[in-house]
Scaffold this active site. Sequence first.
Site, PDB file in Angstrom:
ATOM      1  CG  HIS A 104      -1.903   1.126   1.249  1.00  0.00           C
ATOM      2  ND1 HIS A 104      -2.544   1.526   2.395  1.00  0.00           N
ATOM      3  CD2 HIS A 104      -2.325   1.985   0.276  1.00  0.00           C
ATOM      4  CE1 HIS A 104      -3.316   2.569   2.124  1.00  0.00           C
ATOM      5  NE2 HIS A 104      -3.187   2.882   0.850  1.00  0.00           N
ATOM      6  CG  ASP A 127      -2.604   4.382  14.147  1.00  0.00           C
ATOM      7  OD1 ASP A 127      -1.937   5.079  13.339  1.00  0.00           O
ATOM      8  OD2 ASP A 127      -2.124   3.388  14.722  1.00  0.00           O
ATOM      9  CG  ASP A 205       8.410   0.155  10.088  1.00  0.00           C
ATOM     10  OD1 ASP A 205       8.498  -0.991   9.587  1.00  0.00           O
ATOM     11  OD2 ASP A 205       7.772   0.386  11.130  1.00  0.00           O
TER      12      ASP A 205
END
Length: 361
Positions: A104, A127, A205
């Site tokens: 994504h 979030d 990440d």
Amino acid sequence: RRPRTAEPPRPAAATEADLPVIPVLVLACDRSSVRRCLDKILRYRPSARRFPVIVSQDCGHAETARVIASYGPAVAHIRQPDLSDIAVPPEHRKFQGYYRISRHYRWALGQVFRTFRYRAAIVVEDDLEVAPDFFEYFQAVLPLLQRDPSLWCISAWNDNGKEAMVDAGRAELLYRTDFFPGLGWLLLAELWDELEPKWPPAFWDDWMRQPEQRRGRSCVRPEVSRTMTFGRKGVSHGQFFDQYLKFIKLNDRFVPFTQLDLSYLKKEEYERFFLQQVYSAPEIKIEELQKDAGRDSGAVRLQYRGRDSFKALAKALGLMDDLKSGVPRAGYRGIVSFVCRGRRVFLAPPSDWTGYDPSWS
């Protein structure tokens, strides 16, 4: 009469049209609580023209799509077209979610930089809640990122930003860090040109934290975080949430960053003053720190000599003690700066430090 001398022309104040456009890319999936994220972004952004909001949705979750659509033209809603399962190695079956997230990210960043052709973007997940001066911060630090090749990102996040470990009265303080923090971060199109061809299938990440990607570059991070996360449920199953993330202090005082001189963050200048500050602070033992905290307010230094001593000290102090490719969270040249019982503390390697050891993990 004396002839009047012409006044030198004053530099014109930057008008709205001169300021750069920095889109905010919000990555969403199946959390209808994305509303909390979007409400704050729209409340605090100073200009819709300069900070367009693009929500990229994966997962095809209908309720989340309805929430995003309810904002009408205030946000652009784009949808990741490929929702198929990803073939993962058998031992990674439980990590399917991390493969989807990486896919994504790749698609959404491609839309921002390739399709819409923006030159920079702020990346936020669904979030995160942003601070009142979130946009002011990124707008102020962008020119530094554009001019300093030793920087590769600007982050809103301090990994050790728990309320008791930051100086909330110094919310204007910014640092360089060798650790890629994420969680509300700004990158330039040039960095995407470099990363896109080798973008990883999963765990993007941690991949960013490898020496091959970081290439000796740093990010800027704040003393007090400009984002906080409210997403306990997610692919990491609240792993860090209950221990650390829910205690991160979100800055609540607006700092006019665009009016401050941030030149101290340039590499040469930063290293001169920061290293001097760290290594001129008296070295003490952790027992002294825990015993005397609050009695003396000057900065102090705790020294670690190896991986195990770093981890033991970090754990005892309530810092995040994990290392990625040898780099401690929020660290710069191995140094982690934080507050302990109202006192500035530098957890630091010896002053003859020569670089990170990627085998430390």
